[in-house]
Design a protein around this motif. Structure first.
Motif: not given
Lengths: 192, 192
Positions: B21, B61, B91, B94-96
Motif C-alpha cells: 500500500t 478481490d 476500482t 487502484q487498490s494496489y
DNA sequence: ACCTGAACACCGTTCAAGT
DNA sequence: ACCTGAACACCGTTCAAGT
C-alpha cells in the motif's frame, strides 16, 4: 567541453542506444558504462540520471515529431492531422521500449530531465486537438491532458510484447474514441 | 502445513499488504520480510516470486470481481453490465498500485503465478463483451484481447498520480470507444 | 577539466546449517 | 517440516585520488 569529454559523450550515447534497444528503459547503467569502456562515474557525470540519458537519446526524434506537428497544423484536415500525428507518436514510442512510461511519469515533474520534452509533446498534441475540436471532428469533452494520457496509455500497452501485434487495431480503437463523426468511422455515410 | 508455517504465511500477507500500500508493486521483498520479523528466505519460501505474493494479495478481490461478472451476465442490460464491471475493474486496480502492470505482463506467460488470475479476468470480460456485441451496444470489431488491453491500459494510466484525478473521465472516454449507440452517449435521443 | 576505482547501502537468489 | 544467517552477484550513488 574538452575534446576527450566530447568524445566520451557521443560514444556513451552510441553504446546506450544499443543497450537500450536490447534491454529497454530499465537497462543497467553499469552495463552501459562497461560496454562503453568507461567508468560508471563517468557515465553518471555526463548523464546524472537515467532520465537525462534518455532525454539525450530521444531528443532528436522528439524534435522531428514536434516539427511534424507544426507542419500538420497548417496542412491537412484537422482531424486527419491529429490521427496522423498520433500514429507517428506510437511509432516513436515503439522505438525505445519503456520510454513512454518514463515520460508519462515525468510529465508533471519539473525536476525531471524529461519534463521539457514531455511539455513539448503535450503542447503539440493539445494544439492539434484544439483544431480538430474547432472543426467538430474531435470530441469536445476532452482536453490536452486527456489526450496525452490516452496517447501514453496506448504507447505503454503496445510496448508489451503480447499486445504489439495488435498495435494498429488498438490505435484505431483509441483514435475512434477521440475522433467522432469521421468519414471512415461513420458507416451510414457509405450506405446506398 | 505446520502451525508455525501457517501463522507466518498469514502474517506475511498482512505485512505485505501494508508495505505494498505504501510502496506499490515494486516494494522491496527484503523490506517486507524485515517488517514481518521473518528471514528473507522464509518469505521467499512462502512466495517464491513477487508475482506469487501478489497473487495471494489480490486473489480474494479477483474472485469477487469474477463472481460479479457472473451475476451481471444474467441481470442488467449487456452494455451496462460491461460498463459496470469495467468500472469495478478500475476500482480494483487502484487498490494496489502497479498490480495492473504486473498482470498485463503476465497474462500471456503460463509460468507466471498470476497467469490463472489474468485468464479469469480475461474470460469474464470476454463473456460480457460478447453479450454486449450480440446486443449491438459494443462495437463488433474488437475481441477479448483488445478489451483486456484497453482495461489494462486505463488501469495503468490512472495508477499514475498525475492522471488519478481524471480517472472517471478517462474511464468514460475509453468506455464510449467500446460501447457505441449507448443511450447516455447518443445525444440525438435527448433532443426536444 | 575530466576521469576512475573503491566504498557504500541497497536488491533478489541460493543454500548449508540449524531446530 | 520449517526457519535462518550468510555468501553471492547484482544495482545506483558518492567521493577522494588521480591525470
Amino acid at each position: 567541453m574538452r575534446a576527450d569529454a566530447k568524445k566520451n559523450h557521443s560514444h556513451i550515447l552510441t553504446v546506450a542506444r544499443e543497450v537500450v534497444t536490447e534491454h529497454g528503459s530499465d537497462a543497467s547503467m553499469r552495463d552501459i558504462s562497461r560496454r562503453a569502456d568507461v567508468g560508471l562515474a563517468t557515465l553518471l557525470r555526463h548523464f546524472p540520471t537515467r532520465e537525462a540519458l534518455f532525454e539525450a537519446l530521444v531528443c532528436t526524434d522528439l524534435d522531428a515529431l514536434t516539427q511534424k506537428a507544426d507542419e500538420l497544423e497548417t496542412a491537412t484536415s484537422p482531424g486527419e492531422a491529429l490521427a496522423s500525428w498520433f500514429r507517428d507518436w506510437v511509432t516513436f514510442t515503439q522505438s525505445y521500449r519503456g520510454v513512454v512510461a518514463m515520460m508519462a511519469a515525468a510529465h508533471t515533474n519539473p525536476d525531471s530531465a524529461l519534463y521539457a520534452s514531455c511539455a513539448a509533446v503535450h503542447s503539440a498534441s493539445a494544439r492539434l486537438l484544439l483544431r480538430a475540436q474547432a472543426e467538430g471532428t474531435a470530441r469536445a469533452d476532452m482536453n490536452g491532458d486527456d489526450l496525452f494520457g490516452l496517447m501514453s496509455a496506448l504507447g505503454w500497452l503496445v510496448d508489451l510484447p503480447s499486445f504489439a501485434p495488435r498495435a494498429d487495431h488498438l490505435f484505431h480503437l483509441i483514435t475512434s474514441a477521440i475522433l467522432t463523426n469521421r468519414p471512415s468511422n461513420d458507416v451510414k455515410k457509405t450506405r446506398r
